[in-house]
Design a protein around this motif. Structure first.
Motif, PDB file in Angstrom:
ATOM      1  N   LEU A   1      22.559 -26.051  34.111  1.00 32.81           N
ATOM      2  CA  LEU A   1      22.312 -24.633  33.859  1.00 32.81           C
ATOM      3  C   LEU A   1      23.111 -24.117  32.721  1.00 32.81           C
ATOM      4  N   ARG A   2      24.479 -24.270  32.790  1.00 29.17           N
ATOM      5  CA  ARG A   2      25.178 -23.623  31.933  1.00 29.17           C
ATOM      6  C   ARG A   2      25.077 -24.503  30.612  1.00 29.17           C
ATOM      7  N   THR A   3      24.882 -25.762  30.418  1.00 29.10           N
ATOM      8  CA  THR A   3      24.379 -26.358  29.479  1.00 29.10           C
ATOM      9  C   THR A   3      23.350 -25.772  28.615  1.00 29.10           C
ATOM     10  N   LEU A   4      22.259 -25.447  29.442  1.00 28.01           N
ATOM     11  CA  LEU A   4      21.066 -24.847  28.740  1.00 28.01           C
ATOM     12  C   LEU A   4      21.203 -23.457  28.287  1.00 28.01           C
ATOM     13  N   ALA A   5      21.982 -22.807  29.022  1.00 23.93           N
ATOM     14  CA  ALA A   5      22.329 -21.411  28.791  1.00 23.93           C
ATOM     15  C   ALA A   5      23.221 -21.048  27.401  1.00 23.93           C
ATOM     16  N   HIS A   6      23.884 -22.149  27.045  1.00 24.74           N
ATOM     17  CA  HIS A   6      24.616 -22.204  25.610  1.00 24.74           C
ATOM     18  C   HIS A   6      23.803 -22.968  24.481  1.00 24.74           C
ATOM     19  N   ALA A   7      22.791 -23.271  24.850  1.00 25.76           N
ATOM     20  CA  ALA A   7      22.009 -23.841  23.693  1.00 25.76           C
ATOM     21  C   ALA A   7      21.320 -22.583  22.774  1.00 25.76           C
ATOM     22  N   PRO A   8      21.484 -22.520  21.890  1.00 26.20           N
ATOM     23  CA  PRO A   8      20.889 -21.435  20.804  1.00 26.20           C
ATOM     24  C   PRO A   8      19.097 -21.030  21.062  1.00 26.20           C
ATOM     25  N   GLY A   9      18.765 -20.310  21.213  1.00 28.08           N
ATOM     26  CA  GLY A   9      17.627 -19.850  21.587  1.00 28.08           C
ATOM     27  C   GLY A   9      17.006 -20.286  22.824  1.00 28.08           C
ATOM     28  N   CYS A  10      17.838 -20.472  23.839  1.00 28.59           N
ATOM     29  CA  CYS A  10      17.554 -21.128  25.227  1.00 28.59           C
ATOM     30  C   CYS A  10      16.650 -20.115  25.844  1.00 28.59           C
ATOM     31  N   GLU A  11      16.217 -19.117  25.470  1.00 27.39           N
ATOM     32  CA  GLU A  11      15.122 -18.178  26.186  1.00 27.39           C
ATOM     33  C   GLU A  11      13.972 -18.008  25.315  1.00 27.39           C
ATOM     34  N   THR A  12      13.669 -18.788  24.340  1.00 24.97           N
ATOM     35  CA  THR A  12      12.511 -18.700  23.546  1.00 24.97           C
ATOM     36  C   THR A  12      11.828 -19.960  23.632  1.00 24.97           C
ATOM     37  N   PRO A  13      10.684 -20.465  23.710  1.00 30.22           N
ATOM     38  CA  PRO A  13       9.973 -21.570  23.918  1.00 30.22           C
ATOM     39  C   PRO A  13      10.036 -22.424  22.704  1.00 30.22           C
TER      40      PRO A  13
END
Length: 181
Positions: A59-71
């Protein structure tokens, strides 16, 4: 009459023996124990939330990905596996559990129908808050009596060691002495 063995080339090289106090091996052993204790405490604290340390890391890795909230910009499953240094099948298992808990959502990659992108959900963002609190609590309990100056020294040394290790590339894998080939 007793004799003293001659000093010379047969003597071991000066410096600490592996595992001796003050050696790099002792440092590695101490770090390993610390990491295990911190991970165990973190796991116990996350258990009531139904989150494992491995899932928290994902979850932390996903949250730090640029644009993690846009498909269009969310992280691909294969990229998550790579960042976590785990096999793609293991990443699939982690994401399956996170999706079942409603913390992430899979979406087809608009640029590649064979690929899947992973998006954090609202519940996933709330879980990240809890994970952050647990990590802070456990770290404070473990390192609470360490002075800020010593924390800075430890961080600087570990960051430098990591940078040197990464710059050198992975060491060659060799079979241990006496291993069957």
């Amino acid at each position: 009459m007793t004799t003293t063995p001659p000093a010379g080339p047969a003597d071991p090289s000066p410096g600490p023996r592996p595992g001796a106090p003050g050696s790099a091996a002792e440092l590695a052993d101490t770090m390993t124990r610390a990491i295990k204790r911190i991970r165990r405490q973190t796991g116990w604290r996350l258990e009531p939330y139904g989150i494992t340390p491995g899932q928290a890391r994902a979850l932390r890795t996903l949250a730090h990905a640029p644009g993690c909230e846009t498909p269009d910009h969310a992280m691909r499953l294969s990229d998550l596996a790579e960042k976590l240094h785990i096999a793609p099948r293991s990443a699939t298992t982690v994401v399956d559990a996170l999706e079942e808990a409603g913390l992430v959502e899979r979406r087809p990659d608009p640029a590649d129908r064979r690929a899947v992108r992973i998006l954090l959900t609202e519940a996933g963002r709330a879980a990240l808050e809890r994970i952050g609190q647990v990590r802070d609590e456990v770290a404070q309990e473990y390192f609470g009596d360490v002075s800020p100056e010593d924390e800075e020294v430890l961080l600087r040394v570990l960051r430098a060691a990591e940078a040197r290790f990464l710059a050198a590339g992975p060491p060659p894998r060799t079979a241990p002495p006496g291993a069957a080939r």
